[in-house]
Design a protein around this motif. Structure first.
Motif, short mmCIF file in Angstrom:
data_model
loop_
_atom_site.label_atom_id
_atom_site.label_comp_id
_atom_site.label_asym_id
_atom_site.label_seq_id
_atom_site.Cartn_x
_atom_site.Cartn_y
_atom_site.Cartn_z
N UNK A 40 0.82 -1.20 0.00
CA UNK A 40 0.00 0.00 0.00
C UNK A 40 0.86 1.25 0.00
N UNK A 41 0.29 2.33 -0.53
CA UNK A 41 0.89 3.65 -0.36
C UNK A 41 -0.07 4.48 0.50
N UNK A 42 0.46 5.52 1.14
CA UNK A 42 -0.31 6.41 2.01
C UNK A 42 -0.33 7.79 1.37
N UNK A 43 -1.48 8.43 1.37
CA UNK A 43 -1.64 9.67 0.62
C UNK A 43 -1.01 10.88 1.32
N UNK A 44 -0.34 11.71 0.54
CA UNK A 44 0.19 12.97 1.06
C UNK A 44 -0.92 13.95 1.41
N UNK A 45 -2.10 13.80 0.80
CA UNK A 45 -3.22 14.72 1.06
C UNK A 45 -3.82 14.52 2.45
N UNK A 46 -3.44 13.43 3.13
CA UNK A 46 -3.91 13.17 4.49
C UNK A 46 -2.68 13.01 5.40
N UNK A 47 -1.94 14.11 5.62
CA UNK A 47 -0.63 14.00 6.28
C UNK A 47 -0.66 13.49 7.71
N UNK A 48 -1.70 13.82 8.47
CA UNK A 48 -1.75 13.36 9.86
C UNK A 48 -1.97 11.86 9.94
N UNK A 49 -2.85 11.35 9.10
CA UNK A 49 -3.08 9.90 9.07
C UNK A 49 -1.86 9.16 8.54
N UNK A 50 -1.22 9.74 7.52
CA UNK A 50 -0.03 9.10 6.96
C UNK A 50 1.08 9.01 7.99
N UNK A 51 1.36 10.12 8.66
CA UNK A 51 2.44 10.13 9.65
C UNK A 51 2.15 9.17 10.79
N UNK A 52 0.90 9.11 11.22
CA UNK A 52 0.55 8.22 12.33
C UNK A 52 0.71 6.75 11.95
N UNK A 53 0.29 6.39 10.73
CA UNK A 53 0.40 4.99 10.31
C UNK A 53 1.86 4.60 10.16
N UNK A 54 2.68 5.51 9.64
CA UNK A 54 4.11 5.23 9.54
C UNK A 54 4.71 5.04 10.93
N UNK A 55 4.34 5.90 11.86
CA UNK A 55 4.84 5.81 13.23
C UNK A 55 4.51 4.45 13.84
N UNK A 56 3.26 4.02 13.72
CA UNK A 56 2.85 2.75 14.31
C UNK A 56 3.53 1.58 13.61
N UNK A 57 3.69 1.69 12.30
CA UNK A 57 4.36 0.63 11.56
C UNK A 57 5.82 0.50 11.99
N UNK A 58 6.50 1.62 12.12
CA UNK A 58 7.90 1.58 12.53
C UNK A 58 8.06 1.07 13.96
N UNK A 59 7.04 1.27 14.78
CA UNK A 59 7.07 0.75 16.15
C UNK A 59 6.65 -0.72 16.22
N UNK A 60 6.30 -1.30 15.05
CA UNK A 60 5.85 -2.69 14.95
C UNK A 60 4.55 -2.91 15.74
N UNK A 61 3.77 -1.87 15.88
CA UNK A 61 2.53 -1.93 16.64
C UNK A 61 1.57 -2.99 16.09
N UNK A 62 1.46 -3.08 14.76
CA UNK A 62 0.45 -3.94 14.16
C UNK A 62 0.84 -5.41 14.09
N UNK A 63 2.10 -5.71 14.31
CA UNK A 63 2.55 -7.10 14.15
C UNK A 63 1.86 -8.01 15.16
N UNK A 64 1.20 -9.04 14.65
CA UNK A 64 0.51 -9.99 15.51
C UNK A 64 -0.93 -9.65 15.79
#
Length: 237
Positions: A40-64
């Motif tokens: 998936x790609x994340x839209x630049x037009x929704x910067x707050x949602x994009x930054x938050x999803x990247x943050x959680x992904x980098x923290x491995x929040x969603x794994x499992x």
């Protein structure tokens, strides 16, 4: 209160938002499932949602975590932290991370098949859950039924889908009645068949899959030209 795609958790504070390192690069998200991989790609037009999803992904929040709610011809939903250690038949959908994200409604971002969107509860601001998301499966709409959807959207939102959006809904498919109600902040650019495979799994009356469907979410910064070449996604100029 249980949270759905028509629902989701009301959270309290805003996340720490990151920034992408280069205009020439974008963040490619990979969601691994037992049925294959979605990218998936994340839209630049929704910067707050994009930054938050990247943050959680980098923290491995969603794994499992689980896709804890699936409805064929509608969507697949996940991201509830309570699903990590959930027991069989446990009701899920109320987990959160302690904050919401302000709605970022962009008319040209709509609920086509493969759209990535934020779930929420019934808060009046339509603020998004800080963690729960869904991926649209939807259905293909014929002229008669799409017209009914258009009339419903116009009555509720005072606007109509564009001709281009109509063409997508009538060819690729989606869920037009969600437009303007939930923030769409990304899309699947590879692996749409995985959405179909997950959505058709057997589920209980509360739409929780009978078999746990776990995800692993990762991401990497990649040159936009490489994303376009490898997956055929075209960036807006």
């Amino acid at each position: 209160m249980r949270l759905f795609v028509i629902l989701i958790c009301f959270l309290l504070t805003e996340p720490v938002l990151g920034k992408k390192p280069s205009k020439r690069k974008d963040y490619l998200v990979t969601i691994q499932t037992d049925f294959g991989v979605m990218r998936l790609i994340l839209y630049d037009q929704t910067p707050k949602h994009k930054a938050n999803f990247i943050k959680l992904t980098q923290e491995k929040f969603y794994n499992g975590l689980l896709f804890h709610r699936i409805i064929q011809n509608f969507m697949i939903q996940g991201g509830d932290p309570n699903s990590r250690t959930a027991q069989a038949e446990q009701m899920l959908g109320s987990g959160d991370v302690g904050y919401t994200i302000p709605a970022e409604f962009v008319p040209e971002l709509f609920h086509k098949k493969g759209a990535l969107a934020a779930a929420r509860d019934n808060n009046p601001e339509k603020a998004s859950s800080g963690c729960q998301f869904y991926v649209v499966q939807g259905r293909v709409w014929d002229d008669e039924n799409f017209q009914k959807q258009t009339e419903r959207i116009t009555q509720l939102k005072g606007r109509q889908p564009t001709d281009a959006q109509k063409q997508v809904y009538q060819s690729l498919g989606g869920t037009p009645h969600l437009d303007g109600n939930y923030t769409v902040f990304g899309e699947v650019i590879d692996g749409l068949a995985v959405v179909d495979s997950v959505a058709k799994q057997p589920a209980n009356p509360l739409n929780r899959p009978l078999k746990d469907l776990r995800m692993t979410v990762s991401g990497e910064w990649m040159k936009k030209k490489k994303i376009t070449k490898q997956f055929g996604y075209t960036y807006r100029k």
